[in-house]
Design a protein around this motif. Structure first.
Motif, PDB file in Angstrom:
ATOM      1  N   ILE A 253      50.486 -47.203  21.832  1.00 31.21           N
ATOM      2  CA  ILE A 253      51.594 -46.578  21.104  1.00 31.21           C
ATOM      3  C   ILE A 253      52.460 -47.650  20.466  1.00 31.21           C
ATOM      4  O   ILE A 253      52.775 -48.662  21.092  1.00 31.21           O
ATOM      5  N   GLU A 254      52.839 -47.396  19.213  1.00 30.46           N
ATOM      6  CA  GLU A 254      53.819 -48.241  18.538  1.00 30.46           C
ATOM      7  C   GLU A 254      54.846 -47.348  17.856  1.00 30.46           C
ATOM      8  O   GLU A 254      54.490 -46.497  17.046  1.00 30.46           O
ATOM      9  N   LEU A 255      56.101 -47.545  18.200  1.00 27.84           N
ATOM     10  CA  LEU A 255      57.206 -46.852  17.542  1.00 27.84           C
ATOM     11  C   LEU A 255      57.942 -47.865  16.673  1.00 27.84           C
ATOM     12  O   LEU A 255      58.402 -48.889  17.166  1.00 27.84           O
ATOM     13  N   GLN A 256      58.040 -47.559  15.390  1.00 27.40           N
ATOM     14  CA  GLN A 256      58.656 -48.474  14.444  1.00 27.40           C
ATOM     15  C   GLN A 256      59.914 -47.857  13.844  1.00 27.40           C
ATOM     16  O   GLN A 256      59.835 -46.843  13.132  1.00 27.40           O
ATOM     17  N   ASP A 257      61.058 -48.433  14.184  1.00 27.04           N
ATOM     18  CA  ASP A 257      62.342 -48.040  13.597  1.00 27.04           C
ATOM     19  C   ASP A 257      62.606 -46.533  13.764  1.00 27.04           C
ATOM     20  O   ASP A 257      63.073 -45.867  12.841  1.00 27.04           O
TER      21      ASP A 257
END
Length: 217
Positions: free
Chosen positions: A3-7
């Motif tokens: 998982i990657e959450l960006q801004d």
């Protein structure tokens, strides 16, 4: 990374009444890791869990799962994403009272498995969680710890890549709370993210993230 959450931001209301539940956070989660998300009530823990589950749409930002961008505008795709990848455990168990433990566990996968495989899978996971003898019982006939185990079984039955637990021990006594975490720690085939205010629970996780006023400290 799984998982990657960006801004990522999630705002409610506008102007002076705007509540910033999450405020431009950047974070990633590795496969097979157990992470505790801690912080005071109202810090954004449940909002984060709901976004990760595809149940809440962020105001801005990008969410990547297994390298794929999650499109919150397409409800059919979101439903498929949850069905194929995510198991959710909530504080109040969310069991259906007029269904047996077996039927509650079967809910997420009754259309996916043929009957024989479904029975085998539910019996196997019930054995693993120590509730095999309770499969024909209704939630009102079960203890709090047994209801939580049924809820865990329901989350695990679809063999998800990601387990999301929102205050999973909040309605349990200390002994049952410890048992739940022991069970989750044994789930080596899934990434586990637990939103909790309990520091003893957080201490048992491999990683801890602290939220404060919608930001990562």
């Amino acid at each position: 990374m799984l998982i990657e959450l960006q801004d990522i931001s999630k705002y409610y209301g506008s102007g002076q009444n705007c509540v910033k539940a999450l405020d431009h956070i950047n974070i990633s989660f590795r496969e097979y890791e157990m992470t505790a998300v801690i912080g005071k009530s109202g810090c954004g823990k449940s909002t984060l869990i709901n976004i990760l589950a595809g149940l809440a749409t962020p105001t801005s930002g990008r969410y990547y799962f297994n390298g794929n961008l999650i499109d919150f505008s397409k409800q059919n795709q979101l439903s498929k994403f949850r069905y194929e990848n995510i198991g959710i455990i909530v504080q109040n168990f969310a069991l259906i009272n007029n269904m047996t433990a077996y039927q509650n566990i079967a809910l997420p996968v009754r259309k996916r498995f043929v009957k024989g495989k479904l029975v085998d899978s539910i019996e196997a996971i019930a054995n693993r969680l120590g509730i095999y003898e309770k499969l024909d019982s209704f939630p009102y006939q079960l203890s709090g710890g047994e209801c939580q185990r049924v809820a865990i079984a329901r989350a695990l039955i679809c063999e998800p890549k990601l387990i999301l637990a929102d205050e999973p021990t909040g309605a349990l006594d200390a002994d049952n709370a410890g048992n739940v975490i022991s069970i989750l720690k044994d789930i080596t085939e899934a990434t586990v993210i637990i939103a909790t205010h309990d520091m003893e629970i957080a201490a048992q996780c491999q990683r801890t993230i602290t939220l404060s006023y919608g930001k990562i400290k």
